[in-house]
Design a protein around this motif. Structure first.
Motif, PDB file in Angstrom:
ATOM      1  N   VAL A  42     -10.181 -31.413  -4.785  1.00 55.78           N
ATOM      2  CA  VAL A  42      -8.814 -31.325  -5.312  1.00 55.78           C
ATOM      3  C   VAL A  42      -8.446 -32.673  -5.910  1.00 55.78           C
ATOM      4  O   VAL A  42      -8.690 -33.725  -5.305  1.00 55.78           O
ATOM      5  N   ASN A  43      -7.879 -32.646  -7.103  1.00 56.64           N
ATOM      6  CA  ASN A  43      -7.416 -33.866  -7.766  1.00 56.64           C
ATOM      7  C   ASN A  43      -5.966 -34.126  -7.388  1.00 56.64           C
ATOM      8  O   ASN A  43      -5.116 -33.250  -7.585  1.00 56.64           O
ATOM      9  N   ASN A  44      -5.698 -35.309  -6.863  1.00 54.09           N
ATOM     10  CA  ASN A  44      -4.328 -35.731  -6.566  1.00 54.09           C
ATOM     11  C   ASN A  44      -3.856 -36.613  -7.714  1.00 54.09           C
ATOM     12  O   ASN A  44      -4.416 -37.687  -7.935  1.00 54.09           O
ATOM     13  N   ALA A  45      -2.861 -36.148  -8.420  1.00 59.14           N
ATOM     14  CA  ALA A  45      -2.300 -36.892  -9.543  1.00 59.14           C
ATOM     15  C   ALA A  45      -0.793 -36.971  -9.365  1.00 59.14           C
ATOM     16  O   ALA A  45      -0.199 -36.124  -8.685  1.00 59.14           O
ATOM     17  N   PRO A  46      -0.149 -37.957  -9.981  1.00 60.32           N
ATOM     18  CA  PRO A  46       1.315 -37.953  -9.958  1.00 60.32           C
ATOM     19  C   PRO A  46       1.850 -36.774 -10.769  1.00 60.32           C
ATOM     20  O   PRO A  46       1.130 -36.204 -11.591  1.00 60.32           O
ATOM     21  N   ASP A  47       3.088 -36.411 -10.530  1.00 61.88           N
ATOM     22  CA  ASP A  47       3.711 -35.345 -11.320  1.00 61.88           C
ATOM     23  C   ASP A  47       3.837 -35.781 -12.775  1.00 61.88           C
ATOM     24  O   ASP A  47       3.940 -36.973 -13.084  1.00 61.88           O
ATOM     25  N   TRP A  48       3.848 -34.797 -13.660  1.00 62.01           N
ATOM     26  CA  TRP A  48       3.967 -35.032 -15.093  1.00 62.01           C
ATOM     27  C   TRP A  48       5.255 -34.411 -15.606  1.00 62.01           C
ATOM     28  O   TRP A  48       5.822 -33.516 -14.998  1.00 62.01           O
ATOM     29  N   ALA A  49       5.674 -34.867 -16.778  1.00 58.39           N
ATOM     30  CA  ALA A  49       6.857 -34.329 -17.438  1.00 58.39           C
ATOM     31  C   ALA A  49       6.475 -33.859 -18.840  1.00 58.39           C
ATOM     32  O   ALA A  49       5.670 -34.498 -19.509  1.00 58.39           O
ATOM     33  N   ILE A  50       7.060 -32.742 -19.244  1.00 60.50           N
ATOM     34  CA  ILE A  50       6.984 -32.284 -20.638  1.00 60.50           C
ATOM     35  C   ILE A  50       8.419 -32.059 -21.083  1.00 60.50           C
ATOM     36  O   ILE A  50       9.193 -31.385 -20.407  1.00 60.50           O
ATOM     37  N   ILE A  51       8.771 -32.637 -22.228  1.00 60.00           N
ATOM     38  CA  ILE A  51      10.120 -32.515 -22.761  1.00 60.00           C
ATOM     39  C   ILE A  51      10.032 -31.793 -24.100  1.00 60.00           C
ATOM     40  O   ILE A  51       9.237 -32.154 -24.966  1.00 60.00           O
ATOM     41  N   ILE A  52      10.881 -30.780 -24.262  1.00 62.54           N
ATOM     42  CA  ILE A  52      10.949 -30.053 -25.525  1.00 62.54           C
ATOM     43  C   ILE A  52      12.222 -30.491 -26.239  1.00 62.54           C
ATOM     44  O   ILE A  52      13.312 -29.990 -25.955  1.00 62.54           O
ATOM     45  N   PRO A  53      12.104 -31.464 -27.158  1.00 62.10           N
ATOM     46  CA  PRO A  53      13.273 -31.937 -27.893  1.00 62.10           C
ATOM     47  C   PRO A  53      13.587 -30.990 -29.054  1.00 62.10           C
ATOM     48  O   PRO A  53      12.779 -30.819 -29.956  1.00 62.10           O
ATOM     49  N   VAL A  54      14.757 -30.385 -28.987  1.00 58.93           N
ATOM     50  CA  VAL A  54      15.193 -29.453 -30.028  1.00 58.93           C
ATOM     51  C   VAL A  54      16.104 -30.220 -30.978  1.00 58.93           C
ATOM     52  O   VAL A  54      17.104 -30.820 -30.566  1.00 58.93           O
ATOM     53  N   TYR A  55      15.741 -30.188 -32.260  1.00 57.30           N
ATOM     54  CA  TYR A  55      16.538 -30.867 -33.277  1.00 57.30           C
ATOM     55  C   TYR A  55      16.686 -29.914 -34.462  1.00 57.30           C
ATOM     56  O   TYR A  55      15.702 -29.598 -35.136  1.00 57.30           O
ATOM     57  N   GLU A  56      17.921 -29.442 -34.668  1.00 51.47           N
ATOM     58  CA  GLU A  56      18.210 -28.437 -35.686  1.00 51.47           C
ATOM     59  C   GLU A  56      17.337 -27.206 -35.415  1.00 51.47           C
ATOM     60  O   GLU A  56      17.337 -26.710 -34.303  1.00 51.47           O
ATOM     61  N   ASP A  57      16.567 -26.741 -36.384  1.00 53.94           N
ATOM     62  CA  ASP A  57      15.694 -25.579 -36.168  1.00 53.94           C
ATOM     63  C   ASP A  57      14.250 -26.019 -35.949  1.00 53.94           C
ATOM     64  O   ASP A  57      13.313 -25.266 -36.193  1.00 53.94           O
TER      65      ASP A  57
END
Length: 184
Positions: A42-57
């Motif tokens: 099992v790989n122990n890694a720190p948590d990750w973040a993904i951000i979905i930046p919405v700009y206009e369409d």
């Protein structure tokens, strides 16, 4: 709900067999529900973040080299949540670092495990809206990427293609589509 005791394993030992800059590889010994012993990696890694930046369409996306794939990948911004960092602060930091944007509205969309068979960490997926721009990225020392604006429909239609190979980005896009559908 059915009894899960016939499915649950009990971990009896865990040791780090390889420490890397990105994650630790652990060897875990567990007992099956019937008492059979098994050893698993099992790989122990720190948590990750993904951000979905919405700009206009459109979405703000990043193009960056991925060593495993050996090519450039188009992805939503994101990265590692630092040790002892609040997830919300990590989301805001990664958004600013990679896009130069600040979001007035940030909404949590999902929390998933990248691969529960092999990883112990989680990926936190957020939507960033009502953006303002500082005009400056603040990339990590070994980070080389371009921030680009891509129409939402293009990202939706091309996700999973050779330019968009990252499976977690497809998961993030699904979470955003569900959010968008629920908030019509």
């Amino acid at each position: 709900m059915k009894d899960l005791s016939k499915l649950e394993w009990t971990e009896t030992d865990s040791k780090v067999i390889l420490h890397t800059r990105v994650f630790d590889v652990t060897e875990r010994t567990s007992l099956s529900p019937e008492g059979k012993k098994g050893t698993y990696i099992v790989n122990n890694a720190p948590d990750w973040a993904i951000i979905i930046p919405v700009y206009e369409d459109s979405f703000l996306m990043v193009k960056q080299w991925r060593h495993g794939e050996k090519k450039v990948s188009i992805e939503f911004p994101g990265g590692v949540i630092e040790k002892d960092e609040d997830i919300q602060n990590g989301i805001e930091r990664e958004l600013l670092e990679e896009t130069g944007a600040i979001a007035k509205k940030i909404t949590k969309l999902a929390e998933v495990n990248p691969n529960p068979a092999l990883f112990s960490n989680h990926v936190h997926i957020f939507c960033a809206e009502e953006l303002t721009f500082t005009g400056k990225q603040n990339l990590d020392e070994d980070e080389y990427l371009n921030c680009i604006k891509i129409p939402q429909e293009k990202v939706i239609s091309e996700m999973g293609s050779s330019e968009y190979p990252h499976a977690l980005m497809m998961s993030a896009l699904f979470a955003w589509l569900r959010y968008k559908n629920e908030n019509k």
